[in-house]
Design an enzyme around this catalytic site. Sequence first.
Site, mmCIF file in Angstrom:
data_model
loop_
_atom_site.group_PDB
_atom_site.id
_atom_site.type_symbol
_atom_site.label_atom_id
_atom_site.label_comp_id
_atom_site.label_asym_id
_atom_site.label_seq_id
_atom_site.Cartn_x
_atom_site.Cartn_y
_atom_site.Cartn_z
ATOM 1 N N HIS B 218 2.749 -11.524 11.352
ATOM 2 C CA HIS B 218 2.094 -10.366 10.781
ATOM 3 C C HIS B 218 1.781 -9.306 11.823
ATOM 4 O O HIS B 218 1.851 -8.113 11.535
ATOM 5 C CB HIS B 218 0.837 -10.720 9.992
ATOM 6 C CG HIS B 218 0.462 -9.587 9.088
ATOM 7 N ND1 HIS B 218 1.112 -9.334 7.909
ATOM 8 C CD2 HIS B 218 -0.402 -8.563 9.245
ATOM 9 C CE1 HIS B 218 0.648 -8.234 7.365
ATOM 10 N NE2 HIS B 218 -0.272 -7.742 8.151
ATOM 11 N N TYR B 222 2.505 -4.680 12.660
ATOM 12 C CA TYR B 222 1.764 -3.567 13.257
ATOM 13 C C TYR B 222 2.503 -2.981 14.447
ATOM 14 O O TYR B 222 2.364 -1.798 14.755
ATOM 15 C CB TYR B 222 0.335 -4.003 13.601
ATOM 16 C CG TYR B 222 -0.413 -4.223 12.326
ATOM 17 C CD1 TYR B 222 -0.888 -3.137 11.606
ATOM 18 C CD2 TYR B 222 -0.536 -5.481 11.764
ATOM 19 C CE1 TYR B 222 -1.493 -3.311 10.391
ATOM 20 C CE2 TYR B 222 -1.139 -5.663 10.549
ATOM 21 C CZ TYR B 222 -1.613 -4.568 9.862
ATOM 22 O OH TYR B 222 -2.191 -4.737 8.639
ATOM 23 N N HIS B 369 7.095 -4.925 -1.483
ATOM 24 C CA HIS B 369 5.984 -4.469 -0.637
ATOM 25 C C HIS B 369 6.461 -4.061 0.751
ATOM 26 O O HIS B 369 6.143 -2.975 1.237
ATOM 27 C CB HIS B 369 4.934 -5.575 -0.539
ATOM 28 C CG HIS B 369 4.008 -5.435 0.630
ATOM 29 N ND1 HIS B 369 3.068 -4.439 0.694
ATOM 30 C CD2 HIS B 369 3.915 -6.123 1.783
ATOM 31 C CE1 HIS B 369 2.423 -4.548 1.846
ATOM 32 N NE2 HIS B 369 2.916 -5.553 2.530
ATOM 33 N N PHE B 370 7.247 -4.919 1.408
ATOM 34 C CA PHE B 370 7.495 -4.571 2.810
ATOM 35 C C PHE B 370 8.599 -3.535 2.977
ATOM 36 O O PHE B 370 8.676 -2.897 4.018
ATOM 37 C CB PHE B 370 7.667 -5.807 3.701
ATOM 38 C CG PHE B 370 8.875 -6.662 3.478
ATOM 39 C CD1 PHE B 370 10.136 -6.200 3.780
ATOM 40 C CD2 PHE B 370 8.725 -7.950 3.004
ATOM 41 C CE1 PHE B 370 11.238 -7.001 3.599
ATOM 42 C CE2 PHE B 370 9.827 -8.763 2.818
ATOM 43 C CZ PHE B 370 11.095 -8.280 3.114
ATOM 44 N N HIS B 371 9.426 -3.340 1.937
ATOM 45 C CA HIS B 371 10.334 -2.199 2.060
ATOM 46 C C HIS B 371 9.571 -0.886 1.917
ATOM 47 O O HIS B 371 9.919 0.111 2.530
ATOM 48 C CB HIS B 371 11.468 -2.281 1.039
ATOM 49 C CG HIS B 371 12.546 -3.247 1.464
ATOM 50 N ND1 HIS B 371 12.518 -4.574 1.138
ATOM 51 C CD2 HIS B 371 13.655 -3.073 2.220
ATOM 52 C CE1 HIS B 371 13.567 -5.188 1.669
ATOM 53 N NE2 HIS B 371 14.275 -4.308 2.335
ATOM 54 N N ARG B 432 12.427 -14.140 -4.045
ATOM 55 C CA ARG B 432 13.073 -13.349 -3.024
ATOM 56 C C ARG B 432 14.118 -14.243 -2.344
ATOM 57 O O ARG B 432 14.220 -15.426 -2.643
ATOM 58 C CB ARG B 432 12.056 -12.868 -2.000
ATOM 59 C CG ARG B 432 11.395 -14.001 -1.250
ATOM 60 C CD ARG B 432 10.240 -13.566 -0.382
ATOM 61 N NE ARG B 432 10.697 -12.905 0.827
ATOM 62 C CZ ARG B 432 9.992 -12.842 1.958
ATOM 63 N NH1 ARG B 432 8.817 -13.422 2.025
ATOM 64 N NH2 ARG B 432 10.447 -12.205 3.000
ATOM 65 N N ARG B 433 14.902 -13.698 -1.456
ATOM 66 C CA ARG B 433 15.764 -14.458 -0.562
ATOM 67 C C ARG B 433 16.748 -15.367 -1.279
ATOM 68 O O ARG B 433 17.038 -16.459 -0.812
ATOM 69 C CB ARG B 433 14.935 -15.348 0.367
ATOM 70 C CG ARG B 433 13.944 -14.621 1.165
ATOM 71 C CD ARG B 433 13.260 -15.552 2.119
ATOM 72 N NE ARG B 433 13.183 -14.947 3.423
ATOM 73 C CZ ARG B 433 12.661 -15.531 4.474
ATOM 74 N NH1 ARG B 433 12.202 -16.737 4.401
ATOM 75 N NH2 ARG B 433 12.617 -14.912 5.610
#
Lengths: 195, 546
Positions: B218, B222, B369-371, B432-433
Amino acid sequence: MEPNEGIIYEYVWIVIVAAIVAGLAASLAYYGIALDLNPACNATPIDVDKVLQEFKPGVKELGPGIYQVDILAGQFFWNPNKIVLKDPVRVEFRITSKDVVHGFEIVGTSVNVMVIPGYIAEFSWEPPKNAEGRYLIICHEYCGIGHQEMKAELIIERTNTLLDGADIDALEVTGGDIGKITEPTYIEFEGVISG
Amino acid sequence: MRLDEDLFAKITVVFSFIIMAVGGLFGLVQALNRVPFLEMPGLLEVSDANYYRILTCHGVCLAVAIPIYWITGLAAFLSPRILKVGLDKRLLGLSLAMMLLGGVMATIVILAGKANVLYTFYAPMKAHPGFYWGAALLILGSWVFIAAFVKQYLQWRRQNPGVGTPIAIYGLLATFIVWIEATTPIVITVLKDFIPMSMFGKHVDVLETRTWFWFFGHALVYFWLLPVVTMWYYLIPKKLGVPLFSESMAKVAFILFILASTPVGLHHQFTDPGLAPEYKYMHTVLTLIVASPSMLTGFNILATMERAGRAKGGNGLLGWLAKQPWKDPVYLGLVVSMIIFGVGGITGIINASYQLNMVVHNTAWVPGHFHMTVGNMVVIGYTATTYAMLADLFKRKLISKTTAYSHILLWSIGLFIFSLAYYYVGLHGAPRRTSNIEYGGLLPQSWVFPMEISAIGAILMFAGGVFAVYTVLGSLLFGKSRGVQIPGFSIGNPHPEATTFNPLLENLKFWVIFAALLIIVAYIFPFYEIFSRGLSTVPPVATGLG
């Protein structure tokens, strides 16, 4: 414009941000502690070399509506791959893997747990009272070349489907995929636990 | 080998855009192949094995390689110009050699199909040792760069006692501190567990290695986004010609990132058995805290924009919005990346909300979310900043403003469509995946239509990506004689680079020690739980194609 003009808004915003964070943290603590809603579950270590001898997959009825379901995962199967529960009130799951990490998900419910080799994941699930029909069980963690084929089914049979209004309101199944699985086929795995 | 700062920056920045082209193409192929019942034309169709091969490449290239190359390039370009102190040229040469060697080595192993383990490489899946050695070399090479950066900063600090650190340098320092926090655990576990597992068949404890991975995983997020946050703080006021609304608030935000970006890894392991709820809840609270600097940042930047807009005569509730320099692609890109990040960030709060996580964990919601957060930050933020580097670093003009706008527009719209569709199917349980979500026809009907929509989003994103790569590489190749001159970093600079000195905010040593203590407190309990129970090790499992 004065350099410090509007600085009061900065302090106000800091207070708002702190309140949002504290509010979220407090509400999640309330769910976790007061309502005992925790995604966490126990893990019992198991020797992965002996898992095929020591771990017996299958469905046992411990009492009226109380089931123990022991599931073995492996590349690329769930065993058992068809689980039938009649009027389940509580299901005690014990799931482990004989090789790599898998992910156990019953589509349309909140059952979602990582299956880690070397450990038996133990958790209980109280199916919503309106849960009925066929549910798709998938593997949601990449486990190798056949990952996308890894599936099983859960069949919940109800002898008494009359619910009072309060039950329906309180216990709606997330996702709402009940009854959508109409294809009558399901897969049989051969010889997967013989090794 | 001695290497000039600008040459280092040019090589790493160009290299990251070449990788972006490859990784982006793979992304499109994956998005299309996942659509249920869609017949793909021959060239775009991939087998299941190749799907996981290019998925591994997509993840490693876009999530690990591009940020490392581009961020070190940005720092090598920017810090000597602001601090007027050079970087150690020997360390730069060593760093570049290690990073290129490591990156190329890992990529070759992946493309050869010897590391179908995805970017998380969870044990006991085993890849070729070259994958782990390559990754370790890439990361250690970035450490060498950080050593040069810190050396440069300390030299500047000795020469300029009592001067506040310029915000861009402050942000880059925070970025690198977070990177050291993040990569230490992954280097430990790769050297201790993964390389011995891959080379000598060592048995490892999977719960332990997963905890080490997310200790890294995680904070990595950042590292990706902090340089873009830094550019919001640095470039947006510069473009507007006003000082930042509150520089101390910006520094407080960076300190919060330093403190709370690492001790949050268990929020990726909420559904892992064998980790106590108390520790998971502790990481939940820390995750909520690490959301707060983003909220402070949004306020600070918007307040700066409003102040500048009003000074230019934009009145009323929203009139100041019309007075922004939207026609500058750098400005447009940075602000758009901030808006999309805000939307994506809110969905991150849902992931982090402990009990709610059970509904979305490992579903398509997560790539949605992470895209929206990282895919947006990396592609729009990095590209817009690179446009600004054209004038100063590359001495080139922008080949075309139209292609720059097209990139920002198509990418943003495509991203929204793709991510919203993935949020939807994720809430309905789609994983996912997976190379395929048909499950032999057993899939819920509710998955089909949104997945078709997601493919449209992916195509638009890809078109945007093509424009991004074309604009950057086209400007480099042909921008000497053609194109439009756009203002770079050194445009009108009404506020001084060096700012007020606040002893508490400048004492980064104190905050780093504080962060280390927080990380120890957050991780000592879960590790104690894992080790005191007794490790349960398992043998490696090969995943190669052979």
